[in-house]
Design a protein around this motif. Structure first.
Motif, mmCIF file in Angstrom:
data_model
loop_
_atom_site.group_PDB
_atom_site.id
_atom_site.type_symbol
_atom_site.label_atom_id
_atom_site.label_comp_id
_atom_site.label_asym_id
_atom_site.label_seq_id
_atom_site.Cartn_x
_atom_site.Cartn_y
_atom_site.Cartn_z
ATOM 1 N N LEU A 3 0.831 -1.203 0.000
ATOM 2 C CA LEU A 3 0.000 0.000 0.000
ATOM 3 C C LEU A 3 0.866 1.254 0.000
ATOM 4 C CD1 LEU A 3 -2.769 1.320 0.121
ATOM 5 C CD2 LEU A 3 -2.734 1.036 2.614
ATOM 6 N N ALA A 4 1.977 1.197 0.740
ATOM 7 C CA ALA A 4 2.903 2.330 0.756
ATOM 8 C C ALA A 4 3.454 2.601 -0.642
ATOM 9 C CB ALA A 4 4.048 2.052 1.731
ATOM 10 N N ALA A 5 3.762 1.533 -1.378
ATOM 11 C CA ALA A 5 4.278 1.700 -2.738
ATOM 12 C C ALA A 5 3.234 2.345 -3.639
ATOM 13 C CB ALA A 5 4.701 0.347 -3.301
ATOM 14 N N VAL A 6 1.970 1.938 -3.486
ATOM 15 C CA VAL A 6 0.889 2.536 -4.289
ATOM 16 C C VAL A 6 0.759 4.018 -3.963
ATOM 17 C CG1 VAL A 6 -1.601 2.565 -4.670
ATOM 18 C CG2 VAL A 6 -0.381 0.381 -4.562
ATOM 19 N N CYS A 7 0.779 4.347 -2.673
ATOM 20 C CA CYS A 7 0.674 5.753 -2.275
ATOM 21 C C CYS A 7 1.846 6.571 -2.811
ATOM 22 C CB CYS A 7 0.606 5.866 -0.754
ATOM 23 S SG CYS A 7 -0.927 5.255 -0.023
ATOM 24 N N PHE A 8 3.035 5.993 -2.761
ATOM 25 C CA PHE A 8 4.223 6.710 -3.236
ATOM 26 C C PHE A 8 4.142 6.972 -4.735
ATOM 27 C CE2 PHE A 8 8.529 6.773 -4.993
ATOM 28 C CZ PHE A 8 9.086 7.809 -4.264
ATOM 29 N N VAL A 9 3.781 5.954 -5.495
ATOM 30 C CA VAL A 9 3.684 6.115 -6.954
ATOM 31 C C VAL A 9 2.590 7.123 -7.301
ATOM 32 C CG1 VAL A 9 3.066 4.948 -9.103
ATOM 33 C CG2 VAL A 9 4.624 3.839 -7.483
ATOM 34 N N ALA A 10 1.435 7.031 -6.613
ATOM 35 C CA ALA A 10 0.342 7.959 -6.896
ATOM 36 C C ALA A 10 0.723 9.389 -6.529
ATOM 37 C CB ALA A 10 -0.909 7.536 -6.130
ATOM 38 N N GLY A 11 1.366 9.557 -5.383
ATOM 39 C CA GLY A 11 1.745 10.902 -4.961
ATOM 40 C C GLY A 11 2.811 11.518 -5.841
ATOM 41 N N LEU A 12 3.883 10.760 -6.092
ATOM 42 C CA LEU A 12 4.963 11.293 -6.923
ATOM 43 C C LEU A 12 4.516 11.455 -8.366
ATOM 44 C CD1 LEU A 12 7.917 12.162 -6.831
ATOM 45 C CD2 LEU A 12 8.558 9.831 -7.454
ATOM 46 N N GLY A 13 3.755 10.464 -8.878
ATOM 47 C CA GLY A 13 3.251 10.574 -10.250
ATOM 48 C C GLY A 13 2.304 11.742 -10.409
ATOM 49 N N GLY A 14 1.473 11.971 -9.387
ATOM 50 C CA GLY A 14 0.557 13.109 -9.453
ATOM 51 C C GLY A 14 1.291 14.436 -9.459
ATOM 52 N N LEU A 15 2.330 14.548 -8.627
ATOM 53 C CA LEU A 15 3.127 15.779 -8.611
ATOM 54 C C LEU A 15 3.787 16.019 -9.967
ATOM 55 C CD1 LEU A 15 4.834 15.602 -5.102
ATOM 56 C CD2 LEU A 15 3.152 17.281 -5.857
ATOM 57 N N TRP A 16 4.289 14.943 -10.575
ATOM 58 C CA TRP A 16 4.933 15.094 -11.882
ATOM 59 C C TRP A 16 3.915 15.499 -12.945
ATOM 60 C CZ3 TRP A 16 4.663 11.889 -16.436
ATOM 61 C CH2 TRP A 16 5.598 12.257 -17.420
ATOM 62 N N MET A 17 2.760 14.847 -12.961
ATOM 63 C CA MET A 17 1.758 15.152 -13.983
ATOM 64 C C MET A 17 1.231 16.580 -13.852
ATOM 65 S SD MET A 17 1.299 12.821 -16.225
ATOM 66 C CE MET A 17 -0.260 13.383 -16.908
ATOM 67 N N THR A 18 0.957 17.010 -12.627
ATOM 68 C CA THR A 18 0.400 18.356 -12.452
ATOM 69 C C THR A 18 1.428 19.448 -12.725
ATOM 70 O OG1 THR A 18 0.873 18.236 -10.063
ATOM 71 C CG2 THR A 18 -1.349 17.610 -10.799
ATOM 72 N N SER A 19 2.704 19.084 -12.848
ATOM 73 C CA SER A 19 3.741 20.079 -13.133
ATOM 74 C C SER A 19 4.049 20.197 -14.619
ATOM 75 C CB SER A 19 5.023 19.730 -12.379
ATOM 76 O OG SER A 19 5.643 18.572 -12.935
ATOM 77 N N LEU A 20 3.342 19.450 -15.463
ATOM 78 C CA LEU A 20 3.646 19.443 -16.891
ATOM 79 C C LEU A 20 2.728 20.398 -17.665
ATOM 80 C CD1 LEU A 20 4.106 15.620 -17.595
ATOM 81 C CD2 LEU A 20 5.875 17.351 -17.145
ATOM 82 N N PRO A 21 3.282 21.340 -18.425
ATOM 83 C CA PRO A 21 2.442 22.213 -19.246
ATOM 84 C C PRO A 21 1.545 21.451 -20.209
ATOM 85 C CG PRO A 21 4.667 23.097 -19.111
ATOM 86 C CD PRO A 21 4.714 21.740 -18.479
#
Length: 253
Positions: free
Chosen positions: A34-52
Motif C-alpha cells: 500500500l505504501a508503494a501505491v501511495c508513493f507512486v500515486a503521490g509522486l506521479g501526481g506531482l509530476w503530472m500536475t507540473s507538466l504544461p
C-alpha cells in the motif's frame, strides 16, 4: 470560510499528493505494498500536475465556450444589456501600491478584456465579488477602482456580497433583475466559463460568454511541454479545483 479553505487545500493537489507521500512513509513498514501505491500515486501526481502539456489537455476539456470574436464586440449591445466581470481574488498589501490591496493578475486579465468590450459596445459594467474573509474593501470595489484608474471605465453597479461563483450569479441577479436586465455578457477565465454560465443561467440570465485567458493552447515550451514547471502546477491546481466545482455544483445546487 477558513475551515472550508483548509479542508479544500488538502483534498486537492498538491495537498492531497503530499498526503499520499506522507502516507507512503508512514505505511512503509506495516503495509509496504500500500505504501508503494501511495508513493507512486503521490509522486506521479506531482509530476503530472507540473507538466504544461497536462495543463493543456485538461484545459481543453473545460474550455468549452469559444472566444468572442473581435468583430462581434461592437454588436454586443444588440445581444446583451450589461457586462458582468467576476472577481478572482486580491493581492494583499503590496508596498508598491502603498499597501492598498489590488486585483490579482487573473482578475486584471478579466478587467482588461471587460474594458475593451465596454469601450467597443458601450454596455454598462457590473463588478461582482465580496469581501476576503470579511476584510474590506470588496473585490467588486477593487475591480471597479482598477477599471476607472487603469482603463478609464466607470462601473455602474457593484455586487459586493458574493463569495462563490454561484453567489456571483445570485447576487448579480438581485442587483440587475429589478432593473429589467436579464441578458448579460459574463467575463471570466475560459476554464471557469462553463460553471459560470451554468450558474448565471440558473439565476435566470441569458448569457453571452466572454472567456479570456485560454490555457488549452499549445504551450510552446521546449520538449513540447513535457518538462515540469512551477507555473504549470499552479495552473493544474486551478483546473482541478474547477473540475471539483463543476461536480459539486451539479450535486448541491
Amino acid at each position: 470560510m477558513p475551515i472550508r479553505y483548509f479542508i479544500k487545500q488538502w483534498l486537492l493537489p498538491p495537498g492531497v499528493l503530499f498526503l499520499l507521500l506522507l502516507s507512503a512513509w508512514w505505511l512503509r513498514r506495516r503495509r509496504p505494498r500500500l505504501a508503494a501505491v501511495c508513493f507512486v500515486a503521490g509522486l506521479g501526481g506531482l509530476w503530472m500536475t507540473s507538466l504544461p502539456v497536462a495543463v493543456q489537455y485538461l484545459a481543453r476539456a473545460l474550455e468549452t465556450e469559444p472566444a468572442l470574436a473581435g468583430q462581434d464586440w461592437a454588436g454586443l449591445k444588440q445581444r446583451a444589456d450589461a457586462i458582468v466581470v467576476l472577481g478572482a481574488g486580491r493581492e494583499r498589501g503590496d508596498p508598491a501600491w502603498a499597501g492598498v490591496d489590488q486585483p490579482t493578475p487573473t482578475a486584471l486579465e478579466r478587467l482588461r478584456f471587460a474594458a475593451r468590450l465596454a469601450k467597443a459596445s458601450g454596455l454598462p459594467v457590473l463588478t461582482s465579488g465580496g469581501l476576503h474573509y470579511g476584510t474590506p474593501p470588496s473585490e467588486a470595489r477593487l475591480m471597479a477602482d482598477s477599471l476607472h484608474d487603469d482603463f478609464g471605465i466607470e462601473v455602474k453597479w457593484l455586487e459586493q456580497a458574493s463569495r462563490t461563483t454561484w453567489e456571483n450569479a445570485q447576487h448579480s441577479a438581485s442587483v440587475l433583475e429589478p432593473l429589467g436586465i436579464r441578458r448579460v455578457v459574463v467575463v471570466t477565465q475560459a476554464w471557469h466559463m462553463q460553471r459560470s454560465r451554468w450558474s448565471f443561467e440558473q439565476a435566470g440570465f441569458e448569457v453571452v460568454p466572454a472567456p479570456v485567458g485560454f490555457l488549452g493552447r499549445d504551450p510552446a515550451r521546449p520538449f513540447a511541454g513535457w518538462l515540469p514547471e512551477s507555473r504549470a502546477m499552479w495552473q493544474s491546481g486551478q483546473l482541478l479545483n474547477e473540475v471539483a466545482g463543476l461536480v459539486g455544483y451539479r450535486l448541491f445546487y
